[in-house]
Design a protein around this motif. Sequence first.
Motif, PDB file in Angstrom:
ATOM      1  N   LEU A 147       4.737   4.582   3.385  1.00  0.00           N
ATOM      2  CA  LEU A 147       3.324   4.317   3.645  1.00  0.00           C
ATOM      3  C   LEU A 147       3.156   3.257   4.730  1.00  0.00           C
ATOM      4  O   LEU A 147       2.262   3.348   5.577  1.00  0.00           O
ATOM      5  N   GLY A 148       4.036   2.240   4.695  1.00  0.00           N
ATOM      6  CA  GLY A 148       3.958   1.207   5.720  1.00  0.00           C
ATOM      7  C   GLY A 148       4.267   1.733   7.100  1.00  0.00           C
ATOM      8  O   GLY A 148       3.683   1.283   8.095  1.00  0.00           O
ATOM      9  N   ARG A 149       5.186   2.704   7.183  1.00  0.00           N
ATOM     10  CA  ARG A 149       5.530   3.267   8.489  1.00  0.00           C
ATOM     11  C   ARG A 149       4.361   4.054   9.073  1.00  0.00           C
ATOM     12  O   ARG A 149       4.238   4.174  10.301  1.00  0.00           O
ATOM     13  N   GLN A 150       3.493   4.585   8.224  1.00  0.00           N
ATOM     14  CA  GLN A 150       2.335   5.329   8.703  1.00  0.00           C
ATOM     15  C   GLN A 150       1.068   4.474   8.741  1.00  0.00           C
ATOM     16  O   GLN A 150      -0.010   4.996   8.999  1.00  0.00           O
ATOM     17  N   SER A 151       1.213   3.178   8.492  1.00  0.00           N
ATOM     18  CA  SER A 151       0.051   2.295   8.447  1.00  0.00           C
ATOM     19  C   SER A 151      -0.534   2.076   9.850  1.00  0.00           C
ATOM     20  O   SER A 151       0.168   2.153  10.863  1.00  0.00           O
ATOM     21  N   ASP A 152      -1.831   1.782   9.876  1.00  0.00           N
ATOM     22  CA  ASP A 152      -2.505   1.449  11.134  1.00  0.00           C
ATOM     23  C   ASP A 152      -2.344  -0.032  11.484  1.00  0.00           C
ATOM     24  O   ASP A 152      -2.687  -0.434  12.607  1.00  0.00           O
ATOM     25  N   LEU A 153      -1.856  -0.823  10.541  1.00  0.00           N
ATOM     26  CA  LEU A 153      -1.620  -2.243  10.805  1.00  0.00           C
ATOM     27  C   LEU A 153      -0.324  -2.386  11.598  1.00  0.00           C
ATOM     28  O   LEU A 153       0.753  -1.993  11.133  1.00  0.00           O
ATOM     29  N   VAL A 154      -0.426  -2.923  12.788  1.00  0.00           N
ATOM     30  CA  VAL A 154       0.720  -2.961  13.702  1.00  0.00           C
ATOM     31  C   VAL A 154       1.882  -3.763  13.117  1.00  0.00           C
ATOM     32  O   VAL A 154       3.038  -3.346  13.186  1.00  0.00           O
ATOM     33  N   LEU A 155       1.587  -4.907  12.522  1.00  0.00           N
ATOM     34  CA  LEU A 155       2.650  -5.751  11.990  1.00  0.00           C
ATOM     35  C   LEU A 155       3.365  -5.072  10.837  1.00  0.00           C
ATOM     36  O   LEU A 155       4.612  -5.064  10.775  1.00  0.00           O
ATOM     37  N   VAL A 156       2.609  -4.495   9.921  1.00  0.00           N
ATOM     38  CA  VAL A 156       3.219  -3.799   8.774  1.00  0.00           C
ATOM     39  C   VAL A 156       4.067  -2.625   9.252  1.00  0.00           C
ATOM     40  O   VAL A 156       5.202  -2.423   8.788  1.00  0.00           O
ATOM     41  N   LYS A 157       3.540  -1.853  10.188  1.00  0.00           N
ATOM     42  CA  LYS A 157       4.282  -0.716  10.699  1.00  0.00           C
ATOM     43  C   LYS A 157       5.561  -1.151  11.406  1.00  0.00           C
ATOM     44  O   LYS A 157       6.625  -0.545  11.233  1.00  0.00           O
ATOM     45  N   ALA A 158       5.479  -2.219  12.199  1.00  0.00           N
ATOM     46  CA  ALA A 158       6.666  -2.692  12.922  1.00  0.00           C
ATOM     47  C   ALA A 158       7.742  -3.166  11.956  1.00  0.00           C
ATOM     48  O   ALA A 158       8.939  -2.891  12.148  1.00  0.00           O
ATOM     49  N   ILE A 159       7.348  -3.883  10.893  1.00  0.00           N
ATOM     50  CA  ILE A 159       8.325  -4.368   9.917  1.00  0.00           C
ATOM     51  C   ILE A 159       9.004  -3.191   9.217  1.00  0.00           C
ATOM     52  O   ILE A 159      10.231  -3.163   9.062  1.00  0.00           O
ATOM     53  N   CYS A 160       8.235  -2.205   8.781  1.00  0.00           N
ATOM     54  CA  CYS A 160       8.801  -1.061   8.062  1.00  0.00           C
ATOM     55  C   CYS A 160       9.701  -0.228   8.977  1.00  0.00           C
ATOM     56  O   CYS A 160      10.797   0.178   8.569  1.00  0.00           O
ATOM     57  N   VAL A 161       9.248   0.037  10.198  1.00  0.00           N
ATOM     58  CA  VAL A 161      10.071   0.813  11.129  1.00  0.00           C
ATOM     59  C   VAL A 161      11.362   0.072  11.450  1.00  0.00           C
ATOM     60  O   VAL A 161      12.456   0.649  11.457  1.00  0.00           O
TER      61      VAL A 161
ATOM     62  N   TRP B 285      -5.950   3.529  -1.407  1.00  0.00           N
ATOM     63  CA  TRP B 285      -5.006   3.547  -2.522  1.00  0.00           C
ATOM     64  C   TRP B 285      -5.354   4.608  -3.549  1.00  0.00           C
ATOM     65  O   TRP B 285      -4.471   5.225  -4.155  1.00  0.00           O
ATOM     66  N   GLN B 286      -6.634   4.856  -3.779  1.00  0.00           N
ATOM     67  CA  GLN B 286      -7.030   5.908  -4.714  1.00  0.00           C
ATOM     68  C   GLN B 286      -6.624   7.284  -4.207  1.00  0.00           C
ATOM     69  O   GLN B 286      -6.117   8.127  -4.964  1.00  0.00           O
ATOM     70  N   SER B 287      -6.840   7.516  -2.906  1.00  0.00           N
ATOM     71  CA  SER B 287      -6.464   8.826  -2.348  1.00  0.00           C
ATOM     72  C   SER B 287      -4.953   9.023  -2.381  1.00  0.00           C
ATOM     73  O   SER B 287      -4.459  10.127  -2.661  1.00  0.00           O
ATOM     74  N   GLN B 288      -4.197   7.947  -2.117  1.00  0.00           N
ATOM     75  CA  GLN B 288      -2.741   8.064  -2.171  1.00  0.00           C
ATOM     76  C   GLN B 288      -2.270   8.339  -3.600  1.00  0.00           C
ATOM     77  O   GLN B 288      -1.381   9.165  -3.824  1.00  0.00           O
ATOM     78  N   ARG B 289      -2.863   7.653  -4.560  1.00  0.00           N
ATOM     79  CA  ARG B 289      -2.397   7.778  -5.945  1.00  0.00           C
ATOM     80  C   ARG B 289      -2.817   9.097  -6.574  1.00  0.00           C
ATOM     81  O   ARG B 289      -2.054   9.685  -7.350  1.00  0.00           O
ATOM     82  N   LEU B 290      -3.996   9.588  -6.237  1.00  0.00           N
ATOM     83  CA  LEU B 290      -4.539  10.756  -6.928  1.00  0.00           C
ATOM     84  C   LEU B 290      -4.310  12.067  -6.195  1.00  0.00           C
ATOM     85  O   LEU B 290      -4.222  13.125  -6.839  1.00  0.00           O
ATOM     86  N   ILE B 291      -4.230  12.033  -4.864  1.00  0.00           N
ATOM     87  CA  ILE B 291      -4.203  13.283  -4.098  1.00  0.00           C
ATOM     88  C   ILE B 291      -2.969  13.394  -3.205  1.00  0.00           C
ATOM     89  O   ILE B 291      -2.208  14.368  -3.305  1.00  0.00           O
ATOM     90  N   ILE B 292      -2.751  12.419  -2.363  1.00  0.00           N
ATOM     91  CA  ILE B 292      -1.738  12.556  -1.315  1.00  0.00           C
ATOM     92  C   ILE B 292      -0.317  12.434  -1.880  1.00  0.00           C
ATOM     93  O   ILE B 292       0.508  13.333  -1.715  1.00  0.00           O
TER      94      ILE B 292
END
Length: 434
Positions: free
Chosen positions: A251-265, A342-349
């Motif tokens: 989820l972090g790799r697909q995040s729109d937050l640049v810092l979170v995405k950079a750390i995960c990648v 978080w609701q969409s991730q937990r219930l659907i995606i």
Amino acid sequence: MSNTHADTVLFVRDTMLPQQEPPASTVGALGWAKANLFSGWFNTTLTILSALFILYLLSGLVPWFASPTWYAASLTECREILAGHEGACWGVIRERWLQLMFGFYPSELYWRPVLALVLLFVAVAPVLFADYVPSKLLGFTALYPFIAVWLLWGGTIWAPVMALLGFVVAFFVFRYASKQISPALALIAGVIAALLWWMVITPAITPDLSRLLPIGIEAVQSRQFGGFMLSITIGVTAIMCSLPIGILLALGRQSDLVLVKAICVGFIEFIRGVPLITLLFVASTLLNIFMPPGTNFDIILRVMIMVTLFASAYMAEVIRGGLAALPKGQYEGADSLGLDYWQSQRLIIMPQALKISIPGIVSTFIGVFKDTTLVSIISMFDPLGLSNAIRADTAWNGVYWELFIFIGAVFFIFCFSMSRYSMYLERKLQTGHR
């Protein structure tokens, strides 16, 4: 008279003949063999040649496996029993199978790892077979890691209790903070609270509690762990922890937050670009250099952390593939229902992504469990490391195949069981396309 007889003759059948069985040559094993093995001269020739080759192999393997050496006390005694004939020396398995299972764990305490293994099956039952096991056992599932650590390592009961309370503190901090700030920041706050509890409060309170209420069992050192007990301990820990960490990394790799995405990648690419054996060497030798002087960081815990991080990076890519396979309409449908992220991730995606990723997830689990044999490189006595120690004994010097066949058979049982469960889960969730 003839006219009367002619009037009673029926030209239309008024009864049905009983149904006949199909020809024996078209059904059952005989029909299958005729259709698949003897359907033509070419297939018939291949079948006969294959049968002769299998018989040739069995003529050599069966006597080797069936050698009467189960009660031999040494390789020399095996050779005397075989009297010059070829055969396996199974006496080494009879004499050393407990060592292959438990390593150097005290024999009078074998009941503790056995009980931990039995409780493991009880703990995973409500997760793996939710339709057949009551959900009330999920509470025991959450407590099991702390119970297992106490059973295996022993010592005071207050150490696992304080570790458990750290997660409780993190939960309540997250729950309170999520009402004030975003869920991501609340999660960070919960993690910080747990770290403070474990690193500051726990070392200060645990010794006093142990003196006031000395509840505990005999302590066992990590260097006494070995065999399949060590492999199962490391493998189960990595499997249990790598899935949630892998989900967060995906989820972090697909995040729109640049810092979170950079750390995960960066984390995923670094871990996937380094061999596991290198990480194990870091855990074994280099990690203590960066710790404060006098810090006693358990070697098995270090290995567990490294194997878990290694598996998490691969798990993240498997789950990211499942997320990428979902059509865009699923995300749009979640938005149309007014669900937050978080609701969409937990219930659907995430349920759909995990369903798609089941084969890759189980394949990663199997690979992690087999990779636990690499700890023999850093002088830990897993089954392969113990086989070298057993062959160092003069009584069994020269025994190879018997030990490796036994070790391979036990690994096959665990890995094949995981594979069959994966197939059961796919059928249950109907992951295939019709």
